[in-house]
Enzyme design. Structure first.
Site, PDB file in Angstrom:
ATOM      1  N   ASN A  92       0.984  -0.092   6.383  1.00 14.07           N
ATOM      2  CA  ASN A  92       1.325  -1.057   5.340  1.00 14.07           C
ATOM      3  C   ASN A  92       1.840  -2.322   6.016  1.00 14.07           C
ATOM      4  O   ASN A  92       2.620  -2.241   6.963  1.00 14.07           O
ATOM      5  CB  ASN A  92       2.430  -0.519   4.428  1.00 14.07           C
ATOM      6  CG  ASN A  92       1.983   0.633   3.572  1.00 14.07           C
ATOM      7  OD1 ASN A  92       0.806   0.945   3.495  1.00 14.07           O
ATOM      8  ND2 ASN A  92       2.941   1.279   2.925  1.00 14.07           N
ATOM      9  N   GLY A  93       1.462  -3.476   5.505  1.00 12.77           N
ATOM     10  CA  GLY A  93       1.950  -4.725   6.068  1.00 12.77           C
ATOM     11  C   GLY A  93       0.867  -5.509   6.765  1.00 12.77           C
ATOM     12  O   GLY A  93      -0.332  -5.307   6.537  1.00 12.77           O
TER      13      GLY A  93
ATOM     14  N   CYS B 212       0.846  -1.177   0.000  1.00 18.80           N
ATOM     15  CA  CYS B 212       0.000   0.000   0.000  1.00 18.80           C
ATOM     16  C   CYS B 212       0.884   1.229   0.000  1.00 18.80           C
ATOM     17  O   CYS B 212       2.099   1.153  -0.067  1.00 18.80           O
ATOM     18  CB  CYS B 212      -0.895  -0.001   1.232  1.00 18.80           C
ATOM     19  SG  CYS B 212      -1.364  -1.635   1.821  1.00 18.80           S
TER      20      CYS B 212
END
Length: 602
Positions: free
Chosen positions: A98-99, A2
């Protein structure tokens, strides 16, 4: 996968955030949102789909403020909905992420035991809720964020924004990239330099485990051990962050057309005028007895091609592994092993994890990347840039051909170090490669016409032999990515061991067959296809076309090329077939559904 952007600015940040997120669209996403603090009040706007939907929402429902965070989400936990879109908020805290937080279920259970409920299906909401929970007893915002990050397992880049704190932003990275941008009385956070480029050319890349607290006039970074860290501030070259299409309809079209120049840059970076191949210090093939090549997706197919080169030209044994499987089989590592990790972004989560597995085991760890500041580059003993320049389209094109070019140069250098004779004409023939690629691009109209017929198929098969077998796999992957047509690549000799059962008049078969030592065997396999009604598109050179065109539906003729260079050249029509088939079907060429450019989760 993202995109994150954060701004502590001196101007209204909503338009700045949206514009920065547009620069991260290439990563792939299915929803987007921003949050700001204005007069101490935290608020947010979110939308599903493309950024234009968020822009429309902001027209009807503006979001003022000079401090803000933004995000483009690629769904992992929970469907793409407004509720699941970032930023996530819990009371005074907004978070973009993100992640993946791997222990979010345990944290949810702990929070639930305190009577705290949930409204989304995401792991990220847990981060916001936990931080708000820590703030309940008066813990300052930055310290609450630090305590929260310490509880998280998994891979993440995080940015926190807080109600009542217009001059504070907190960030953290573990396994997913995050960079600080330095302005004049302003500070920024971003997933990469491309997002930050319009705002600043001064960037600090956070390292693994870093935690950062930003104000408009200060940056404080703590490392994974909790010690204050002094990270280098770098000046980025803004020309490396340009993302315009230069008159092309799509980024992919531009990047296909850029390949002669990109490959030429890669060659000039390693091949001196006297034809010696110059490598970075620390890479001595005379001391290497075995190679371990590790990558994902298209980069994995580049490694498969390289296996042929290293073993046939340098006589050096090679193992090739998909990064996502590599460390789970716990491979034994022999003395004299060079572990080479290939990734366009240099942030591919599986490849980075495999690299870390090999630290302390392999004699040398090398990263072959397009982003010299990336995690894989920073954690490698030797960095081998491919010099492709920014690649925006999700489907890799010029990065693939540049990966192949550098890998071939490495194989030639290894052969020299091992006392093996180089293929006749090498490395002089390499200098002709950019011109040959340019000639390939001239087949565009013919490939576009052939692709209109392919667009009506439900299934397509690619065949190749020897060095062209990985190109068959790559051609099938490109077609799947862009057109959503089911495609498979096979070694031509494997056709009769099962796949031939699929052949009938409805299944087009694309055969990649330069007039090399394996040509006649490949054409024999092609005849088996045609005998069963299969429609064949033959990709070959002029001599191959003269000898084998009869009975084929289409022949795409490429320039004659030395055998070792064929995989690089034949990558171009494979890309063009996928591109024009997608155009004919009307799919999103640059941002195919469900895909992301930089895969930073396992």
């Amino acid at each position: 996968m993202c995109g994150i952007v954060g701004v502590l600015g001196n101007h209204e940040v909503s338009p700045i955030l949206v514009e920065a997120l547009k620069r991260l669209e290439y990563r792939g996403y299915d929803s987007a949102g921003i949050a700001t603090v204005n007069g101490g009040t935290l608020d947010r706007r979110r939308a599903v789909g493309k950024l234009i939907n968020l822009s429309d929402e902001l027209v009807h429902n503006p979001l003022p403020g000079k401090s803000g965070i933004g995000h483009t989400r690629w769904a992992t936990h929970g469907a793409p909905t407004v509720t699941n879109a970032h930023p996530h908020r819990a009371g005074r805290v907004a978070v973009v992420h993100n992640g993946i937080v791997e222990n979010f279920k345990e944290l949810r259970a702990e929070l639930a035991s305190h009577g705290i409920g949930f409204v989304t299906e995401t792991d990220t909401e847990t981060v916001a809720l936990l931080c708000e929970f820590y703030m309940r007893d008066g813990t300052p915002a930055a310290e609450a964020a630090r305590k929260t990050v310490a509880r998280l397992d998994g891979a993440f880049a995080l940015a926190f924004l807080f109600e009542g704190e217009e001059d504070l932003m907190v960030g953290a990275r573990k396994g997913s990239p995050l960079a600080v941008g330095h302005g004049d009385g302003e500070m920024f956070l971003g997933s990469d330099a491309i997002a930050l480029a319009p705002m600043t050319d001064r960037v600090t890349y956070l390292e693994e485990g870093d935690f950062v607290v930003l104000t408009r006039n200060s940056v404080a970074i703590w490392d994974a051990k909790g010690n204050l860290a002094n990270r280098e501030m770098r000046q980025i070259r803004l020309e490396n962050t340009r993302i315009d299409k230069d008159g092309h309809k799509h980024f992919m079209a531009k990047e296909i057309a850029e390949q002669p120049v990109a490959v030429d840059k890669a060659l000039k970076a390693y091949l001196a005028e006297d034809n010696t191949i110059q490598l970075p210090e620390g890479l001595d093939f005379a001391k290497i007895d075995r190679l371990s090549l590790v990558a994902c997706g298209t980069a994995f197919y580049a490694c498969m091609v390289a296996k042929y080169w290293f073993e046939t030209i340098a006589r050096l044994p090679v193992e090739v592994d998909v990064a996502s499987e590599f460390r789970y089989r716990e491979p034994p590592v022999s003395p004299g092993t060079l572990a080479l990790f290939v990734s366009q972004s240099g942030e591919t989560a599986d490849t980075l994890a495999a690299l870390r597995y090999m630290q302390g085991k392999a004699d040398v760890i090398a990263g072959l990347v397009n982003v010299p500041e990336s995690s894989i580059a920073r954690e490698s003993d030797v960095v081998l840039p491919i010099h492709a320049g920014p690649e925006i389209s999700v489907a890799s094109t010029k990065a693939f051909t540049c990966q192949l070019t550098v890998l071939l140069l490495l194989a030639l250098k290894a052969a020299e170090a091992k006392g093996q004779p180089l293929p006749k004409g090498m490395p002089d023939d390499l200098r002709a490669l950019p011109g040959l690629i340019h000639q390939c691009l001239g087949a565009e109209a013919q490939i576009a016409a052939a692709s209109r017929d392919l667009a009506s198929a439900r299934d397509i098969i690619f065949l190749g032999r020897g060095q062209l077998y990985p190109l068959a796999l790559e051609g099938a992957l490109k077609l799947k990515e862009l057109s959503y047509i089911h495609a498979e690549g096979y070694a031509s000799g494997e056709l009769k061991h099962g796949p031939i059962a699929l052949i009938d008049e409805t299944v087009p078969v694309i055969v990649m067959a330069p007039r090399d030592a394996l040509f006649e065997k490949t054409i024999s396999n092609m005849q088996e296809v045609m005998a069963r009604g299969g429609r064949v598109t033959l990709v070959t050179d002029a001599q191959g076309a003269r000898e084998a065109a009869d009975g084929t539906a289409e022949v795409i003729t490429l320039p004659n090329v030395p055998d070792a260079l064929a995989p690089i050249l034949y990558a171009v029509p494979a890309q063009q077939i996928a591109y024009f088939t997608a155009i004919a079907k009307g799919t999103d060429v640059d941002q195919p559904r469900n895909l992301a450019k930089s895969v930073t989760v396992e």
